[in-house]
Design a protein around this motif. Structure first.
Motif, mmCIF file in Angstrom:
data_model
loop_
_atom_site.group_PDB
_atom_site.id
_atom_site.type_symbol
_atom_site.label_atom_id
_atom_site.label_comp_id
_atom_site.label_asym_id
_atom_site.label_seq_id
_atom_site.Cartn_x
_atom_site.Cartn_y
_atom_site.Cartn_z
ATOM 1 N N SER A 170 -10.245 80.513 38.704
ATOM 2 C CA SER A 170 -9.655 79.304 38.147
ATOM 3 C C SER A 170 -10.747 78.303 37.794
ATOM 4 O O SER A 170 -11.606 77.986 38.602
ATOM 5 N N GLU A 171 -10.675 77.808 36.563
ATOM 6 C CA GLU A 171 -11.654 76.825 36.115
ATOM 7 C C GLU A 171 -11.560 75.549 36.932
ATOM 8 O O GLU A 171 -12.526 74.815 37.089
ATOM 9 N N ASP A 172 -10.365 75.311 37.466
ATOM 10 C CA ASP A 172 -10.149 74.051 38.172
ATOM 11 C C ASP A 172 -11.023 73.920 39.417
ATOM 12 O O ASP A 172 -11.393 72.810 39.792
ATOM 13 N N ILE A 173 -11.337 75.045 40.060
ATOM 14 C CA ILE A 173 -12.207 74.942 41.237
ATOM 15 C C ILE A 173 -13.563 74.392 40.816
ATOM 16 O O ILE A 173 -14.136 73.528 41.473
ATOM 17 N N HIS A 175 -14.059 72.572 38.192
ATOM 18 C CA HIS A 175 -13.845 71.173 37.818
ATOM 19 C C HIS A 175 -13.829 70.274 39.047
ATOM 20 O O HIS A 175 -14.419 69.195 39.056
ATOM 21 N N ALA A 176 -13.145 70.743 40.091
ATOM 22 C CA ALA A 176 -13.075 69.947 41.319
ATOM 23 C C ALA A 176 -14.484 69.711 41.864
ATOM 24 O O ALA A 176 -14.832 68.604 42.280
ATOM 25 N N TYR A 177 -15.293 70.758 41.823
ATOM 26 C CA TYR A 177 -16.659 70.649 42.350
ATOM 27 C C TYR A 177 -17.484 69.678 41.517
ATOM 28 O O TYR A 177 -18.283 68.906 42.045
ATOM 29 N N ARG A 178 -17.255 69.711 40.214
ATOM 30 C CA ARG A 178 -18.017 68.784 39.364
ATOM 31 C C ARG A 178 -17.585 67.349 39.619
ATOM 32 O O ARG A 178 -18.409 66.445 39.640
ATOM 33 N N LEU A 195 -18.053 83.036 43.945
ATOM 34 C CA LEU A 195 -16.681 83.517 43.818
ATOM 35 C C LEU A 195 -16.627 84.843 43.064
ATOM 36 O O LEU A 195 -15.739 85.660 43.283
ATOM 37 N N PHE B 86 -5.483 68.865 41.183
ATOM 38 C CA PHE B 86 -5.210 69.790 40.092
ATOM 39 C C PHE B 86 -3.862 70.463 40.250
ATOM 40 O O PHE B 86 -3.409 70.727 41.361
ATOM 41 N N ALA B 90 -6.847 74.368 43.115
ATOM 42 C CA ALA B 90 -8.308 74.431 43.036
ATOM 43 C C ALA B 90 -8.989 74.082 44.344
ATOM 44 O O ALA B 90 -9.927 73.304 44.381
ATOM 45 N N TYR B 92 -11.365 74.975 47.633
ATOM 46 C CA TYR B 92 -12.531 75.839 47.801
ATOM 47 C C TYR B 92 -12.176 76.955 48.785
ATOM 48 O O TYR B 92 -11.965 76.676 49.974
#
Lengths: 280, 383
Positions: A170-173, A175-178, A195, B86, B90, B92
């Protein structure tokens, strides 16, 4: 009940069919040439390690005298070529796979497809021109040259397998990290790669086996100094006959590294296959 | 904590210099410090694209986004001072829930004791205390969503973005958490933008709601204003449950509104005597309009009972449903089907004639051509 029994029998037959050649090679590697060529073949013989001794010492005793073989060197060459080309492919292919998975850019799909198309052409088609290039460029008979040409095998494999894994994350992970204050590069190194690790490991293993098994490139583009085991085994077909025992022993030795790798990476392979189930 | 402003923001997907897909067009809005704004619209209306542009995951094709005085357009997400929950959670995967929630705070070098206190606070708020030690892969969707929400709320960023924050929760929990989250946001003066397609959620949580459709902002107003003063026909039909009754109509030469039914015939008329100057000015003879009235403002009674409403039409009761707390009445007035809501159990039988009262104060008038609102309760709609 009957279905179960039938299934067991069928499975046993399939296993026997695929495992028997391996078993036979194992047997042959501890037999003398006389035992191997006896007709009818017999399972009763005196096991000997002389095939392995000959391989490891490099002295091949034949009916017409002693022959030098560089099989251990071939084994080393195989390792250097396999590890080298997989490492180079990972270095180039993983970032490229990420780019293809995450960004839409001009000609992106075309470039990815071109890389894949390397796998379509039969190596024989390009070998002769390659040989001339290599001789001109001084790449003939060098590790670097072979590792380079091995990219035709390993790079597309790694690129396409790893790309699929990146697309599954998922791209959202990321995004969350950024949003948590990290740069694009940190996100790639700390989130995307870990991942996709099962996928990267599976792809690397597969690429290593493909590189290990390659025969034709090394046969044409290198001398015995850099040639791997696949080509080295040819040395046992001598003027005085074919040394089946040594060939079998050579095979067993050449299978060991990939076997160890596969056993070691099994966990990743299984993990890699079940990655889709984690997404929640 | 800061204000957010979007100035003529557009988003076009697709290659440069080619006609791409227009996701957001000329979106202008200003969200005050500490305000909670909901982006409401159906799928594909551009609300999520807007959110992602603010967070920095999509480039802004045109226009400008600012937090306070800082221009965001070219800043990477990390430097925008934005926290986001999200839709796909999302979380970790290798981190336990409490580490997931604390991640951004520890990264910002907040002292550990304070982080622990904040995490405990927000976990209590969202009822996830019992799963703080688990890993994301062992949780249900609803639990993961609450963790994702907790991770965003705990950040204390300049701006909080919540993408469908409660879509996976069970109805009872959703109702409880809505109120709690709203209190939390107000208490911490958190500027918040959230995306939802659930009207109830938008109304319950937001100070103001931005209605979006086809990439354009239709109206940004308080929930009350959206109901009482919809800016155009779309907002009128979109907001409210059951939706507003809307009929095409025309002003005739006798100073009355002729409502037209589906067969293009005159269904009933509303005499405009006493409707006021504004109405007289706008509703000139021959003007084509849409007439709207909210179901709960229609009063239905037996024939002949006139309760002093300005306009009464005779119709036939088609259905009468008592839902436990309100009645839904379906009425056919001259070929126009309308729904009325009453908070009492109405003692009327179906297939009987009834009188329908349409008070002037409850009528909404929209232009038939550009669909803008003209009159709300016979007072002019603000431009």
């Amino acid at each position: 009940m009957i279905v179960k029994a039938v299934r067991a029998v069928l499975l046993a037959l399939v296993a026997l069919f695929f495992l028997f050649p391996i078993f036979w090679v194992l047997l042959m590697s501890v037999m003398t040439n006389q035992d191997i060529l006896r007709s009818p073949p017999s399972l009763i013989f005196e096991p000997t390690l002389e095939n392995y001794v000959a391989l490891i010492s490099g002295q091949l005793d034949t009916s017409v005298g002693t022959l030098e073989v560089a099989y251990m060197r071939n084994l080393m060459n195989s390792l250097i070529l396999g590890v080298g080309s997989v490492l180079l492919s990972l270095l180039l292919g993983v970032p490229a796979a990420y780019a293809f998975a995450r960004f839409r850019f001009r000609l992106g799909e075309n470039i990815a497809f071109t890389l894949l198309s390397f796998r379509f052409a039969p190596p024989l088609l390009v070998l002769l021109p390659l040989l001339f290039y290599f001789q001109q460029l001084g790449l003939y008979d060098t590790y670097f040259g072979l590792i380079w040409v091995y990219q035709l095998i390993t790079l597309p494999l790694i690129l396409w397998i790893v790309r699929g894994y990146f697309e599954d994350i998922s791209e959202d992970i990321e995004h969350a990290y950024r949003l948590d204050g990290h740069s694009w590069l940190a996100t790639f190194l700390r989130i995307a790669i870990p991942l996709a690790r099962p996928g990267i490991a599976a792809a690397a293993l597969l690429a290593f086996i493909f590189a290990w098994n390659n025969f034709i490139f090394a046969l044409i583009l290198g001398s015995s100094d850099v040639q791997p085991v696949t080509v080295g085994a040819l040395a046992f077909i001598t003027a005085s006959g074919i040394n089946y025992g040594q060939i079998a022993a050579a095979l067993v030795l050449s299978v060991v590294p990939t076997l160890i790798l596969a056993l070691f990476a099994q966990r990743y392979l299984v993990e890699g296959l079940s990655l889709g189930a984690v997404k929640g | 904590m800061a204000s957010l402003s979007l100035d003529k923001v557009s988003k076009i997907y697709g290659p440069r210099r080619q006609a791409g897909v227009l996701a957001v067009r000329d979106l202008t809005m200003r969200i005050d410090d500490g305000e909670i704004v909901g982006l409401l619209g159906s799928s594909g209306c551009g609300k999520t694209s807007t959110l992602r542009m603010i967070a920095g995951f999509e480039s802004v094709t045109q226009g400008e986004i600012r937090i306070g005085d800082r221009r965001l357009n070219d800043l990477p997400p990390a430097q925008r001072g934005v926290a986001m929950a999200f839709e796909g959670y999302a979380l970790y995967p290798p981190l336990r829930i409490e580490d997931n929630i604390a991640f951004g705070l520890l990264r910002a070098r907040m002292p550990k004791a304070e982080v622990a206190r904040k995490v405990a606070d927000v976990a209590r708020l969202l009822e996830i205390e019992n799963i703080l030690g688990s890993y994301p892969s062992t949780l249900s969707g609803g639990q993961q969503q609450r963790v994702s929400l907790a991770r965003a709320l705990v950040r204390g960023a300049d701006l909080h973005l919540l993408d469908e924050p409660m879509s996976q929760l069970e109805p009872q929990l959703r109702a409880i958490l809505r109120a709690r989250i709203k209190d939390y946001l107000i208490e911490h003066k958190m500027t918040t933008v959230f995306v939802t397609h659930d009207q109830t959620e938008a109304i319950a949580l937001a100070d103001r709601i931005a209605i979006m459709e086809a990439g354009e902002l239709q109206q940004l107003a308080s929930p009350e204003d959206l109901k009482e003063k919809p800016a155009n026909l779309f907002v009128a039909s979109f907001v409210g449950e059951p939706p507003m009754n809307l009929f095409p109509a025309e002003v005739d030469s006798n100073n009355a509104i002729q409502v037209i039914n589906r067969a293009d015939e005159k269904a009933f008329s509303i005499d405009l005597d006493g409707a006021g100057d504004a109405a007289a000015q706008i509703l000139h003879p021959g003007r084509k309009i849409h007439l709207g009235i909210r179901p709960h403002r229609i009063r239905v009674g037996p024939v002949g009972v006139n309760d002093g409403a300005n306009a009464v039409a005779r119709g036939m009761l088609l259905s009468n449903q008592w839902l436990g707390d309100q009645s839904h009445l379906g009425i056919n007035v001259g070929g126009c089907f309308m729904i009325a809501v009453s908070d009492r159990d109405v003692a009327l039988r179906t297939d009987e004639a009834v009188d329908v009262s349409l008070p002037f104060g409850a009528l909404h008038v929209f232009d038939r051509d550009d669909e803008r609102a003209l009159l709300h309760g016979m007072s002019p709609a603000e431009a």
